[in-house]
Design a protein around this motif. Structure first.
Motif, PDB file in Angstrom:
ATOM      1  N   ILE A  10       0.990  -1.375   0.100  1.00 58.88           N
ATOM      2  CA  ILE A  10       0.618   0.137  -0.141  1.00 58.88           C
ATOM      3  C   ILE A  10       0.653   1.234  -0.090  1.00 58.88           C
ATOM      4  CG2 ILE A  10      -2.230   1.485   1.393  1.00 58.88           C
ATOM      5  CD1 ILE A  10      -3.088  -1.610   2.043  1.00 58.88           C
ATOM      6  N   TYR A  13       2.839   1.973  -3.692  1.00 61.37           N
ATOM      7  CA  TYR A  13       1.611   2.072  -4.465  1.00 61.37           C
ATOM      8  C   TYR A  13       1.379   3.788  -4.108  1.00 61.37           C
ATOM      9  CZ  TYR A  13       1.231  -2.435  -6.774  1.00 61.37           C
ATOM     10  OH  TYR A  13       0.285  -3.644  -7.327  1.00 61.37           O
ATOM     11  N   GLN A  16       4.213   6.064  -4.975  1.00 59.18           N
ATOM     12  CA  GLN A  16       4.675   6.336  -6.618  1.00 59.18           C
ATOM     13  C   GLN A  16       3.991   6.984  -6.879  1.00 59.18           C
ATOM     14  OE1 GLN A  16       4.599   2.717  -8.394  1.00 59.18           O
ATOM     15  NE2 GLN A  16       6.694   1.930  -7.634  1.00 59.18           N
ATOM     16  N   THR A  17       2.583   6.852  -6.942  1.00 59.06           N
ATOM     17  CA  THR A  17       1.506   7.538  -7.267  1.00 59.06           C
ATOM     18  C   THR A  17       1.610   9.060  -7.115  1.00 59.06           C
ATOM     19  OG1 THR A  17       0.014   5.896  -6.961  1.00 59.06           O
ATOM     20  CG2 THR A  17      -1.071   8.510  -7.029  1.00 59.06           C
ATOM     21  N   THR A  20       4.649  10.468  -9.065  1.00 55.89           N
ATOM     22  CA  THR A  20       4.461  10.585 -10.722  1.00 55.89           C
ATOM     23  C   THR A  20       4.087  11.784 -10.751  1.00 55.89           C
ATOM     24  OG1 THR A  20       4.373   8.188 -10.614  1.00 55.89           O
ATOM     25  CG2 THR A  20       3.382   9.685 -12.964  1.00 55.89           C
ATOM     26  N   GLN A  21       2.524  12.371 -10.043  1.00 49.65           N
ATOM     27  CA  GLN A  21       1.830  13.371  -9.836  1.00 49.65           C
ATOM     28  C   GLN A  21       2.818  14.801  -9.546  1.00 49.65           C
ATOM     29  OE1 GLN A  21      -0.903  13.464  -7.333  1.00 49.65           O
ATOM     30  NE2 GLN A  21      -2.356  14.910  -8.497  1.00 49.65           N
TER      31      GLN A  21
END
Lengths: 169, 160
Positions: A10, A13, A16-17, A20-21
């Motif tokens: 969790i 994930y 990384q989100t 990237t944003q």
């Protein structure tokens, strides 16, 4: 052990989100700032003016007032001793109005231009924005594009430095 | 854990563990749901980023589109071309079925010239944009009109 592994998944994930944003947001702002800079370097104003030393209106006719050249001209005249107030309602207001409409809602911007006369050592600065200063610590996704322009056409030696900053509000 | 009943009859230990087992199963189930939710959110975000990238790529393609540009200069549009190009030409060159999304292109002359309202144009595919799940990329361009260089916004929106 299963719970620990699932917790790590969790976390990976989610992080990384977020990363990237952040990267996409910064790249997008840099692209937008560079494209806006190119547009400003080429664009002309309909008509604009300033007050000379006698208080007379000197008008730039339609199509002849390139924004970059206006900034250089103002710096040269500031260096000659003309007060900045003589440009605020003409050159600067018209440049600000154009960039206001171009950049639009949701974005903040600032144009900073500076020139140092190497003979006299005197520096002149122009700051055009909706805010009083560019607060780099709090502006989101701040992107900056900076360039130098020779002052030759404005009758001066050396170069002026012009900086365009755009950020999300 | 209080006894469920009293008496001299023996009670199997397993039955006393059932409430504890139920609590553990429910807790584990909630944890698994959180894991699935995190994965679904991640997938949704990835799709959102991909669509955002697509919108930027499409916008960059419009900046160099021959039906708009002056002498193929990126970001410099010729005023007459902007006025004369048809929706059919654009849709033929940028087919929504090939691209995989519908789109709207807005060119907005913000220069303040008296004729700037002429150069506020919009092109859109037939499918209307949804309220949500649309992605917008913005750029700054020049619209050349005679000897004048008008500053303009280029706003591209895509959706599925």
């Amino acid at each position: 052990m299963v719970m620990l592994v699932a917790s790590m998944i969790i976390f990976i994930y989610s992080s990384q989100t977020f990363q990237t944003q952040e990267v996409i947001s910064r790249e997008d702002m840099m692209r937008y700032t560079e494209e806006t800079r190119e547009a400003l370097l080429q664009s002309t104003l309909y008509e604009t003016w300033y007050l000379d030393i006698h208080g007379d209106k000197i008008t730039k006719p339609s199509g002849s007032a390139n924004i970059n050249e206006l900034l250089l001209e103002e710096l040269a005249l500031l260096d000659d001793g003309l007060p900045r107030e003589n440009f605020e309602e003409g050159y600067e207001q018209d440049i600000q109005r154009t960039i206001d409409r171009l950049v639009g809602a949701g974005y903040g911007y600032a144009i900073e231009a500076s020139y140092t006369n190497k003979s006299s050592g005197i520096s002149c600065d122009i700051f055009i924005s909706r805010v009083d200063s560019v607060d780099e610590a709090t502006n989101r996704d701040l992107a900056t594009s900076q360039w130098s322009s020779p002052m030759l056409n404005a009758g001066k030696s050396g170069e002026a430095t012009i900086k365009l900053s755009i950020w999300r509000e | 854990m209080p006894r469920l009943s009293r008496g001299n009859e023996g009670v199997g230990g397993f039955f006393e563990d059932i409430p504890t087992l139920i609590v553990v199963i429910i807790g584990f189930g909630i944890f698994l749901l959180s894991l699935v939710n995190a994965f679904v959110v991640y997938q949704t975000q990835q799709e959102s980023f991909r669509m955002h990238q697509e919108s930027v790529q499409f916008m960059e393609a419009i900046r160099v589109y021959d039906e708009f540009t002056y002498n193929s200069l990126e970001g410099v549009f010729f005023g007459n071309k902007v006025l004369q190009v048809s929706d059919d030409t654009i849709e033929s060159d940028f087919n929504p079925e090939t691209l995989g999304y519908d789109y709207r292109i807005i060119i907005n002359d913000v220069s303040g010239y008296p004729d700037s309202d002429l150069y506020k144009v919009s092109f859109q595919t037939s499918s209307p944009p949804p309220e949500r799940s649309k992605y917008t990329a913005v750029s700054s361009v020049i619209v050349m009109v005679d000897e004048q260089y008008h500053t303009a916004q280029l706003i591209v929106t895509i959706w599925k």
